[in-house]
Design a protein around this motif. Structure first.
Motif, PDB file in Angstrom:
ATOM      1  N   GLY A   1       0.766   7.594   6.301  1.00 15.56           N
ATOM      2  CA  GLY A   1       0.475   7.932   8.089  1.00 15.56           C
ATOM      3  C   GLY A   1       0.311   7.562   8.568  1.00 15.56           C
TER       4      GLY A   1
ATOM      5  N   LYS B   1      -1.592  -1.475  -3.962  1.00 13.20           N
ATOM      6  CA  LYS B   1      -2.880  -0.067  -4.077  1.00 13.20           C
ATOM      7  C   LYS B   1      -2.320   0.547  -3.783  1.00 13.20           C
ATOM      8  CE  LYS B   1      -5.577   1.839  -1.030  1.00 13.20           C
ATOM      9  NZ  LYS B   1      -5.565   3.423  -2.507  1.00 13.20           N
TER      10      LYS B   1
ATOM     11  N   LEU C   1       6.344   5.227   7.880  1.00 15.92           N
ATOM     12  CA  LEU C   1       5.436   6.475   8.456  1.00 15.92           C
ATOM     13  C   LEU C   1       5.728   7.631   8.275  1.00 15.92           C
ATOM     14  CD1 LEU C   1       3.369   3.909  11.525  1.00 15.92           C
ATOM     15  CD2 LEU C   1       3.208   4.042   8.801  1.00 15.92           C
ATOM     16  N   GLY C   2       5.104   8.988   8.621  1.00 20.34           N
ATOM     17  CA  GLY C   2       5.353   9.868   9.195  1.00 20.34           C
ATOM     18  C   GLY C   2       6.892   9.816  10.138  1.00 20.34           C
TER      19      GLY C   2
ATOM     20  N   ILE D   1       0.931  -0.891   0.020  1.00 22.71           N
ATOM     21  CA  ILE D   1       0.042   0.201  -0.038  1.00 22.71           C
ATOM     22  C   ILE D   1       1.211   1.459   0.247  1.00 22.71           C
ATOM     23  CG2 ILE D   1      -2.057   0.777   0.767  1.00 22.71           C
ATOM     24  CD1 ILE D   1      -2.604  -1.244   1.737  1.00 22.71           C
TER      25      ILE D   1
ATOM     26  N   CYS E   1       8.374  12.442   3.812  1.00 27.98           N
ATOM     27  CA  CYS E   1       7.958  11.814   5.006  1.00 27.98           C
ATOM     28  C   CYS E   1       9.657  12.438   6.044  1.00 27.98           C
ATOM     29  CB  CYS E   1       8.304   9.967   4.939  1.00 27.98           C
ATOM     30  SG  CYS E   1       9.419   9.239   4.042  1.00 27.98           S
TER      31      CYS E   1
ATOM     32  N   PRO F   1       1.301   5.348  -0.637  1.00 27.60           N
ATOM     33  CA  PRO F   1       1.179   6.600  -0.846  1.00 27.60           C
ATOM     34  C   PRO F   1       1.238   7.645  -1.911  1.00 27.60           C
ATOM     35  CG  PRO F   1       3.050   7.395   0.192  1.00 27.60           C
ATOM     36  CD  PRO F   1       3.057   5.246  -0.368  1.00 27.60           C
TER      37      PRO F   1
ATOM     38  N   GLN G   1      -5.159   9.057  -4.718  1.00 28.13           N
ATOM     39  CA  GLN G   1      -5.606  10.485  -5.131  1.00 28.13           C
ATOM     40  C   GLN G   1      -4.477  10.051  -6.922  1.00 28.13           C
ATOM     41  OE1 GLN G   1      -4.180  13.616  -2.838  1.00 28.13           O
ATOM     42  NE2 GLN G   1      -5.061  11.883  -1.351  1.00 28.13           N
TER      43      GLN G   1
ATOM     44  N   PRO H   1     -10.063   2.529   2.970  1.00 26.95           N
ATOM     45  CA  PRO H   1     -10.733   2.221   3.951  1.00 26.95           C
ATOM     46  C   PRO H   1     -11.893   1.178   2.844  1.00 26.95           C
ATOM     47  CG  PRO H   1     -11.091   4.977   4.738  1.00 26.95           C
ATOM     48  CD  PRO H   1     -10.457   4.111   3.333  1.00 26.95           C
TER      49      PRO H   1
ATOM     50  N   ARG I   1      -4.159   1.476  12.766  1.00 29.58           N
ATOM     51  CA  ARG I   1      -5.378   0.750  11.772  1.00 29.58           C
ATOM     52  C   ARG I   1      -4.458  -0.130  10.802  1.00 29.58           C
ATOM     53  NH1 ARG I   1      -9.127  -0.793  12.899  1.00 29.58           N
ATOM     54  NH2 ARG I   1     -10.460  -1.235  10.286  1.00 29.58           N
TER      55      ARG I   1
ATOM     56  N   GLN J   1      -4.505  18.690   1.963  1.00 25.32           N
ATOM     57  CA  GLN J   1      -3.670  18.980   2.390  1.00 25.32           C
ATOM     58  C   GLN J   1      -2.714  20.878   1.818  1.00 25.32           C
ATOM     59  OE1 GLN J   1      -2.550  16.060   3.557  1.00 25.32           O
ATOM     60  NE2 GLN J   1      -0.095  17.039   3.135  1.00 25.32           N
TER      61      GLN J   1
ATOM     62  N   GLY K   1      -8.282  -0.480   0.460  1.00 24.34           N
ATOM     63  CA  GLY K   1      -7.030  -0.530   0.938  1.00 24.34           C
ATOM     64  C   GLY K   1      -7.451  -1.763   2.518  1.00 24.34           C
TER      65      GLY K   1
ATOM     66  N   GLU L   1       3.358  16.504  12.280  1.00 22.65           N
ATOM     67  CA  GLU L   1       4.140  15.869  10.913  1.00 22.65           C
ATOM     68  C   GLU L   1       2.704  16.908  10.309  1.00 22.65           C
ATOM     69  OE1 GLU L   1       3.464  12.860   8.236  1.00 22.65           O
ATOM     70  OE2 GLU L   1       5.132  13.378   7.998  1.00 22.65           O
TER      71      GLU L   1
HETATM   72  O1  TXE Z   1      -1.975   9.594   3.639  1.00 27.48           O
HETATM   73  P1  TXE Z   1      -2.639   7.571   4.194  1.00 27.48           P
HETATM   74  P2  TXE Z   1      -3.388  10.450   3.553  1.00 27.48           P
HETATM   75  C1  TXE Z   1       0.853  11.826   6.560  1.00 27.48           C
HETATM   76  C2  TXE Z   1       1.738  12.862   6.023  1.00 27.48           C
HETATM   77  C3  TXE Z   1      -0.607  13.246   5.458  1.00 27.48           C
HETATM   78  C4  TXE Z   1      -1.261  12.366   6.283  1.00 27.48           C
HETATM   79  C5  TXE Z   1      -2.243  12.095   6.118  1.00 27.48           C
HETATM   80  O2  TXE Z   1       1.283  13.747   7.417  1.00 27.48           O
HETATM   81  O3  TXE Z   1      -0.795  14.879   6.322  1.00 27.48           O
HETATM   82  O4  TXE Z   1      -0.134  10.806   6.889  1.00 27.48           O
HETATM   83  O5  TXE Z   1      -2.422  11.534   4.557  1.00 27.48           O
HETATM   84  C6  TXE Z   1      -4.185   4.562   2.053  1.00 27.48           C
HETATM   85  N1  TXE Z   1      -6.290   0.497   5.109  1.00 27.48           N
HETATM   86  N2  TXE Z   1       0.964  10.928   5.153  1.00 27.48           N
HETATM   87  O6  TXE Z   1      -4.291  10.414   5.150  1.00 27.48           O
HETATM   88  O7  TXE Z   1      -4.421   7.297   4.720  1.00 27.48           O
HETATM   89  C7  TXE Z   1      -4.940   5.457   1.157  1.00 27.48           C
HETATM   90  O8  TXE Z   1      -5.653   4.729   0.185  1.00 27.48           O
HETATM   91  C8  TXE Z   1      -5.596   0.439   4.076  1.00 27.48           C
HETATM   92  C9  TXE Z   1       3.152  10.393   5.411  1.00 27.48           C
HETATM   93  O9  TXE Z   1      -3.681  10.797   2.796  1.00 27.48           O
HETATM   94  O10 TXE Z   1      -1.898   6.844   4.914  1.00 27.48           O
HETATM   95  C10 TXE Z   1      -3.322   5.439   0.399  1.00 27.48           C
HETATM   96  O11 TXE Z   1      -3.065   4.261   0.061  1.00 27.48           O
HETATM   97  N3  TXE Z   1      -5.059   1.208   3.324  1.00 27.48           N
HETATM   98  C11 TXE Z   1       3.597   9.379   4.099  1.00 27.48           C
HETATM   99  C12 TXE Z   1      -1.649   4.908   1.501  1.00 27.48           C
HETATM  100  O12 TXE Z   1      -3.217   4.251   3.093  1.00 27.48           O
HETATM  101  C13 TXE Z   1      -5.312   2.560   3.068  1.00 27.48           C
HETATM  102  C14 TXE Z   1       3.026  10.004   2.866  1.00 27.48           C
HETATM  103  C15 TXE Z   1      -1.587   6.236   1.993  1.00 27.48           C
HETATM  104  O13 TXE Z   1      -2.931   7.043   2.665  1.00 27.48           O
HETATM  105  C16 TXE Z   1      -6.128   2.493   4.871  1.00 27.48           C
HETATM  106  C17 TXE Z   1       1.605  10.374   2.439  1.00 27.48           C
HETATM  107  C18 TXE Z   1      -6.316   1.512   5.346  1.00 27.48           C
HETATM  108  N4  TXE Z   1      -7.657   1.524   6.197  1.00 27.48           N
HETATM  109  C19 TXE Z   1       0.920  10.375   3.791  1.00 27.48           C
HETATM  110  N5  TXE Z   1      -6.820   3.840   4.576  1.00 27.48           N
HETATM  111  C20 TXE Z   1       5.390   8.512   4.345  1.00 27.48           C
HETATM  112  N6  TXE Z   1       5.234   8.193   5.290  1.00 27.48           N
HETATM  113  O14 TXE Z   1       5.269   9.516   3.566  1.00 27.48           O
HETATM  114  C21 TXE Z   1      -6.042   4.745   3.971  1.00 27.48           C
HETATM  115  N7  TXE Z   1      -4.357   4.228   3.508  1.00 27.48           N
END
Ligand code: TXE
Length: 499
Positions: free
Chosen positions: A237, A183, A259-260, A156, A292, A158, A187, A217, A243, A339, A220, A391
């Motif tokens: 994140g 997955k 993660l972050g 999975i 990150c 981002p 976006q 949700p 989760r 964002q 994924g 973050e």
């Molecule tokens: O990321 P998500 P979001 C941090 C950054 C950002 C925050 C939220 O601070 O502001 O996270 O970003 C999938 N089961 N980073 O909400 O939700 C989702 O579809 C399975 C840090 O956009 O973590 C996507 O493919 N999968 C970071 C992926 O998780 C799930 C990079 C990341 O989305 C899921 C991005 C679930 N329940 C954001 N929920 C880094 N480490 O570089 C979401 N996803």
């Protein structure tokens, strides 16, 4: 002909299962170009039923397909062909990636695409050299420890570096013979989908790499929850990672979570301050600030603080912001409206917590309807403020002064995160004290980010679980199996053979 004229932007993105594109089965979601602020394509989501089909294809490819059974040389040949194809199509992939991320095209060409290709080359080389081991200490016995591919992996990724990050996940999983379902972020599916198509043109057997698209949700969660998934590799994140680990625990699938972070970029008076300034700017404004490993907390020794802060702000103000396709652009739009709102909200929180906004803190509607924010630099009251703890994930730098090495360490380590840190100093005892005391997975000394693929990458604390890198990925995507046999027939007790 320019790339923009020759590349087709797909009207609709669905799934990729068993070597074939498939229409999605669920809701339609817009794919938005952040530079234009409007949809440019449509994603059809994979519902739980389609996830089931994708995992079934990956399982069949693992249990009956050729990939896990091929010789290492044969797998290497495909991985190297993929590497070559990603380089040959780098312009096209960079263009597609730019369409749904807003990442500056120049950065995509120079960093993301070469890196994506190199990931496949790296793991092709790695599997040609990796060895298993043997124990012979127990007299009369030999025990060999072998590694076998772990099965179906859920990958999975981002939206902040879709091709660079998902290529690492895919290459590291399949090199060792695992099969996978990826997955990407809902976006930003465009370039990942094309990359997977190119992988099949390179001779990857059907079912080894499958793609499902959709929201976390929905798609994924169904993927992570699938009982046939034996490994979960996630970048995203921290709350999502938590989760995912809970869901994966229901069928005991091991996870690596990248993660972050709220990484400290620590500048000592003993540093080459010109280089430290360049490094600090790169650390927070590369990739539109959405990475990150961003050096988002800039800790500067008090004796040079005022001068450094003034020069940092001046350079931030002069960043060329605008169309990510333009070769001169240094900072593009944020990836989404959400964002953008998040970044702007933190400028307010900086003030609420007693800090001051030195520059930025506002949207830039003059650049059109794209999600543009002015590069933002704030001076925080102290390290407990929200702008020093959360973050933010945007072009948003938080400055903090410190006095001595001990203070720098205490401030840097007072964070729930522990991904990376940066130290700028030419004084060896200072550098040594910092590298020993920092609680982060990586410490970069006198350099911006330099990812050594051979070395493990990952975070302490809320920044993650597990590591990515050569040996770390081998350990994660394989299962160990021990085979023991005697060198001479051992004496056996003969049960039931008594008088
Ligand atoms: O990321 P998500 P979001 C941090 C950054 C950002 C925050 C939220 O601070 O502001 O996270 O970003 C999938 N089961 N980073 O909400 O939700 C989702 O579809 C399975 C840090 O956009 O973590 C996507 O493919 N999968 C970071 C992926 O998780 C799930 C990079 C990341 O989305 C899921 C991005 C679930 N329940 C954001 N929920 C880094 N480490 O570089 C979401 N996803």
């Amino acid at each position: 002909m320019s790339v923009a004229q020759s590349v087709r932007l797909p009207q609709r993105v669905g799934a990729w299962i068993d070597g074939q594109p498939r229409p999605g089965t669920g809701e339609e979601l817009p794919i938005v170009n952040p530079a234009l602020g409007r949809p440019v394509s449509v994603l059809t989501e994979s519902d739980a039923g389609q996830v089931e089909v994708a995992v079934g294809a990956a399982r069949a490819a693992f249990e009956r397909g050729p990939w896990p059974r091929w010789s290492v040389e044969r797998r290497q040949a495909v991985l190297r062909d993929i590497q070559a194809r990603l380089l040959a199509h780098a312009e096209e992939l960079a263009w597609l990636e730019c369409q749904n991320t807003g990442i500056v095209l120049r950065e995509l060409r120079q960093r993301h695409l070469p890196r994506a290709a190199a990931n496949f080359g790296f793991f092709a080389d790695y599997i040609g050299q990796s060895a298993e081991h043997v124990y012979r200490q127990t007299p009369g016995y030999v025990s060999t420890v072998m590694r076998e591919p772990a099965g179906v992996a859920a990958l999975i990724s981002p939206w902040n570096a879709p091709v660079a990050l998902s290529s690492m996940q895919i290459a590291s999983a399949i090199a060792f013979g695992a099969t996978c379902v990826i997955k990407p972020s809902e976006q930003s599916p465009l370039a990942v989908q094309r990359m997977v198509e190119l992988m099949h043109e390179a001779g990857l057997p059907p079912g080894v790499v499958n793609v499902v698209n959709g929201r976390g949700p929905v798609t994924g969660q169904a993927l992570v929850a699938h009982p046939d998934v034996r490994r979960v590799c996630f970048t995203g994140g921290t709350e999502t990672g938590r989760r995912i680990m809970e869901v994966a625990a229901s069928h005991l699938a091991p996870c690596t979570l990248e993660l972050g972070g709220k990484s400290a970029n620590i500048v000592f008076a003993s540093a080459n301050l010109e280089r430290a300034l360049d490094g600090a700017l790169l650390g927070i404004f590369s990739n539109n600030g959405q990475q990150c490993l961003a050096g988002s907390r800039i800790l500067v020794q008090r004796s040079v603080f005022d001068d450094f802060a003034a020069r940092f702000v001046e350079r931030a103000r002069r960043l060329r912001i605008g169309d990510p396709m333009d070769a001169a652009t240094e900072l593009g739009p944020l990836a989404s409206q959400a964002q953008l709102q998040r970044v702007l909200r933190y400028a307010e929180l900086a003030r609420e917590d007693g800090g001051s906004v030195l520059t930025g803190g506002a949207a830039l509607p003059s650049l059109g309807p794209g999600f543009y924010a002015a590069p933002t630099v704030v001076l925080a009251l102290d390290n407990a403020c929200r702008v020093a703890q959360d973050e933010i994930f945007g072009p948003f730098a938080t400055l903090l002064p410190f006095d001595r090495v001990d203070d720098a360490l205490a401030i840097a380590n007072a964070s729930r995160y522990g991904l990376v840190s940066y130290v700028w100093s030419d004084h060896l005892p200072t550098v040594t004290a910092m590298t020993e005391g920092l609680r982060t997975g990586v410490v970069w000394v006198n350099t911006p980010m330099m990812r050594e693929l051979r070395a493990p990458f990952g975070g302490f604390k809320d920044s993650g679980v597990g590591r990515q890198g050569g040996a770390a990925c081998e350990a994660f995507f394989t299962e160990e199996k021990v085979v023991t046999w005697p060198t001479t027939p051992p004496a056996l007790r003969r049960l039931g053979a008594g008088p």
